[in-house]
Design a protein around this motif. Structure first.
Motif, PDB file in Angstrom:
ATOM      1  N   CYS A   9       7.953  -1.967  -6.742  1.00 28.91           N
ATOM      2  CA  CYS A   9       8.705  -0.759  -6.417  1.00 28.91           C
ATOM      3  C   CYS A   9       9.314  -0.114  -7.656  1.00 28.91           C
ATOM      4  CB  CYS A   9       9.798  -1.062  -5.404  1.00 28.91           C
ATOM      5  SG  CYS A   9       9.162  -1.451  -3.753  1.00 28.91           S
ATOM      6  N   LYS A  10       9.509  -0.892  -8.715  1.00 26.98           N
ATOM      7  CA  LYS A  10      10.091  -0.367  -9.945  1.00 26.98           C
ATOM      8  C   LYS A  10       9.033   0.259 -10.858  1.00 26.98           C
ATOM      9  CE  LYS A  10      13.924  -3.674 -10.085  1.00 26.98           C
ATOM     10  NZ  LYS A  10      14.505  -4.831 -10.804  1.00 26.98           N
ATOM     11  N   VAL A  11       7.765   0.015 -10.532  1.00 27.33           N
ATOM     12  CA  VAL A  11       6.678   0.516 -11.391  1.00 27.33           C
ATOM     13  C   VAL A  11       6.253   1.900 -10.908  1.00 27.33           C
ATOM     14  CG1 VAL A  11       4.344   0.121 -12.219  1.00 27.33           C
ATOM     15  CG2 VAL A  11       5.868  -1.812 -11.810  1.00 27.33           C
ATOM     16  N   ASP A  57       9.672 -11.121  -2.035  1.00 28.51           N
ATOM     17  CA  ASP A  57      10.678 -10.099  -2.309  1.00 28.51           C
ATOM     18  C   ASP A  57      10.722  -9.784  -3.799  1.00 28.51           C
ATOM     19  OD1 ASP A  57      11.384  -9.798   0.313  1.00 28.51           O
ATOM     20  OD2 ASP A  57      13.145 -11.094   0.210  1.00 28.51           O
ATOM     21  N   ASP A  58      10.546 -10.809  -4.642  1.00 28.07           N
ATOM     22  CA  ASP A  58      10.512 -10.586  -6.093  1.00 28.07           C
ATOM     23  C   ASP A  58       9.320  -9.719  -6.472  1.00 28.07           C
ATOM     24  OD1 ASP A  58      12.704 -12.216  -6.171  1.00 28.07           O
ATOM     25  OD2 ASP A  58      11.729 -13.870  -7.246  1.00 28.07           O
ATOM     26  N   ILE A  59       8.173  -9.997  -5.847  1.00 29.67           N
ATOM     27  CA  ILE A  59       6.956  -9.239  -6.143  1.00 29.67           C
ATOM     28  C   ILE A  59       7.124  -7.787  -5.705  1.00 29.67           C
ATOM     29  CG2 ILE A  59       4.457  -9.137  -5.832  1.00 29.67           C
ATOM     30  CD1 ILE A  59       5.570 -11.700  -7.180  1.00 29.67           C
ATOM     31  N   GLU A 117       0.822  -1.212   0.000  1.00 32.16           N
ATOM     32  CA  GLU A 117       0.000   0.000   0.000  1.00 32.16           C
ATOM     33  C   GLU A 117       0.848   1.251   0.000  1.00 32.16           C
ATOM     34  OE1 GLU A 117      -2.529  -0.599   3.370  1.00 32.16           O
ATOM     35  OE2 GLU A 117      -4.014  -1.751   2.222  1.00 32.16           O
ATOM     36  N   SER A 118       1.992   1.215   0.692  1.00 34.10           N
ATOM     37  CA  SER A 118       2.874   2.390   0.716  1.00 34.10           C
ATOM     38  C   SER A 118       3.472   2.650  -0.664  1.00 34.10           C
ATOM     39  CB  SER A 118       3.987   2.189   1.751  1.00 34.10           C
ATOM     40  OG  SER A 118       4.847   1.123   1.381  1.00 34.10           O
ATOM     41  N   ALA A 119       3.525   1.612  -1.497  1.00 34.48           N
ATOM     42  CA  ALA A 119       4.021   1.755  -2.869  1.00 34.48           C
ATOM     43  C   ALA A 119       2.885   2.041  -3.846  1.00 34.48           C
ATOM     44  CB  ALA A 119       4.774   0.495  -3.292  1.00 34.48           C
ATOM     45  N   GLY A 120       1.669   2.205  -3.317  1.00 32.48           N
ATOM     46  CA  GLY A 120       0.523   2.484  -4.175  1.00 32.48           C
ATOM     47  C   GLY A 120      -0.009   1.268  -4.894  1.00 32.48           C
ATOM     48  N   VAL A 121       0.270   0.100  -4.332  1.00 29.40           N
ATOM     49  CA  VAL A 121      -0.124  -1.165  -4.965  1.00 29.40           C
ATOM     50  C   VAL A 121      -1.275  -1.803  -4.194  1.00 29.40           C
ATOM     51  CG1 VAL A 121       0.661  -3.481  -5.598  1.00 29.40           C
ATOM     52  CG2 VAL A 121       2.218  -1.524  -5.804  1.00 29.40           C
TER      53      VAL A 121
END
Length: 258
Positions: free
Chosen positions: A253-255, A246-248, A129-133
Motif C-alpha cells: 500500500c505504501k508503494v 498485514d506486513d505485506i 489486486e485493488s492496490a495494483g499488486v
C-alpha cells in the motif's frame, strides 16, 4: 475435473500449553509416525532422498537490504511452470519496470501449513489486486501437484506456479534441512493459527506431496518486488513460520503503482 479420492488430514486441538510442541495426536512438527501424516512417504511408496542439500542453508538474509541489488534480475531469469504445465520465467510474470508483485514461496504443495498460507493469500488476493499488486504463489513440486492444491483448497490457478527443481529457492537462499523442517522453535507459531489451519486442510490430500521426497525439507519465504527492485524479503525460519500478511499489505500500500 474430479477430485482425487485419497486419504485426508485430520487435526485435533493443540495442547493447553502453547509453548510446547503438539504431540503426534495433534498437528505434528516432529518426524511423523506410522499413525500420523508422513511428509516423507505416501501409501505404497518408499522414502527417497537425493544427495542434494541435507543441511540448513548458511544464508542469513532476512531483509531486502541483505540481498544483492541485482537479485530481481537474477530471479527474473529463473524458469518455473504454471499450474497448467507451461514454462515461464519470473521476468514475464509482472512488469519488470514498475509492476509490483508479491512472490510467496510455499514449502511444497503437500505441506499442510502451506495450504493454510495459500488460503490466507487467496482471501487477500482482492486487496492485493485493488492496490495494483500481482500475487504470485510458488510451490515445490510438479504442475500436477500444484493443480491438486488449486482444485481441493481451492486456489486460483492463474496465481499458482510450480518450481520442480527449487531453482528460485536456491537463488533466494531459502533455508533447507531436517532441523528447519521439524525442530525449529519458530514452527510453534502455527499453533496460534490452528483454527485457520484446520479449516484450510479440510480437503487436504498427501498426494500433493512432491515425488522427490527430499523436497519436503525445503522452507519458503515472502518477497515484494517493484519491477526488479526488491522491497521486502523474509525467509521462513521453520515450517509454518510465515510472514504476517498485514506486513505485506502495508508494504504494498505504501508503494506507488504506475
Amino acid at each position: 475435473m474430479a477430485l482425487i479420492p485419497t486419504q485426508t488430514l485430520t487435526l485435533k486441538s493443540p495442547p493447553s500449553h502453547p509453548s510446547t510442541f503438539p504431540t503426534s495426536q495433534s498437528l505434528s512438527l516432529s518426524p511423523p509416525t506410522p499413525h500420523s501424516l508422513s511428509l516423507f512417504s505416501t501409501p505404497n511408496s518408499t522414502p527417497r532422498f537425493s544427495a542434494r542439500r541435507h543441511v540448513v542453508s548458511r544464508a542469513t538474509a532476512t531483509s531486502a537490504s541483505d540481498f544483492s541489488p541485482g537479485i530481481g534480475e537474477i530471479l527474473g531469469d529463473v524458469s518455473i511452470f504454471t499450474a497448467a504445465g507451461d514454462s515461464v520465467q519470473f521476468k514475464d510474470l509482472w512488469d519488470p519496470n514498475e509492476g509490483v508483485a508479491v512472490v510467496a514461496l510455499l514449502r511444497h504443495f503437500g505441506c499442510p501449513c502451506c495450504w493454510e498460507l495459500a488460503s490466507a493469500l487467496k482471501e487477500s488476493k482482492e486487496r492485493f489486486e485493488s492496490a495494483g499488486v500481482k500475487l504470485i504463489a510458488v510451490g515445490v513440486g510438479s504442475p500436477d501437484k500444484a493443480r491438486i492444491l488449486a482444485e481441493r483448497l481451492p486456489f486460483p490457478m492463474d496465481s499458482l506456479y510450480a518450481d520442480t527443481d527449487r531453482k528460485a529457492y536456491d537463488v533466494l537462499g531459502l533455508y533447507y534441512g531436517l532441523g528447519r523442517t521439524f525442530f525449529n522453535p519458530a514452527s510453534a507459531k502455527v499453533l496460534s493459527r490452528f483454527d485457520a489451519l484446520q479449516k484450510a486442510v479440510k480437503n487436504y490430500t498427501i498426494e500433493a506431496t512432491p515425488d522427490d521426497r527430499s523436497s519436503v525439507l525445503q522452507q519458503g519465504g515472502m518477497f515484494v518486488f517493484k519491477g526488479k527492485q526488491l522491497l521486502y524479503a523474509r525467509k521462513d525460519e521453520g515450517t509454518g513460520d510465515h510472514a504476517p500478511l498485514d506486513d505485506i499489505l502495508n508494504v504494498c500500500c505504501k508503494v506507488p503503482v504506475s
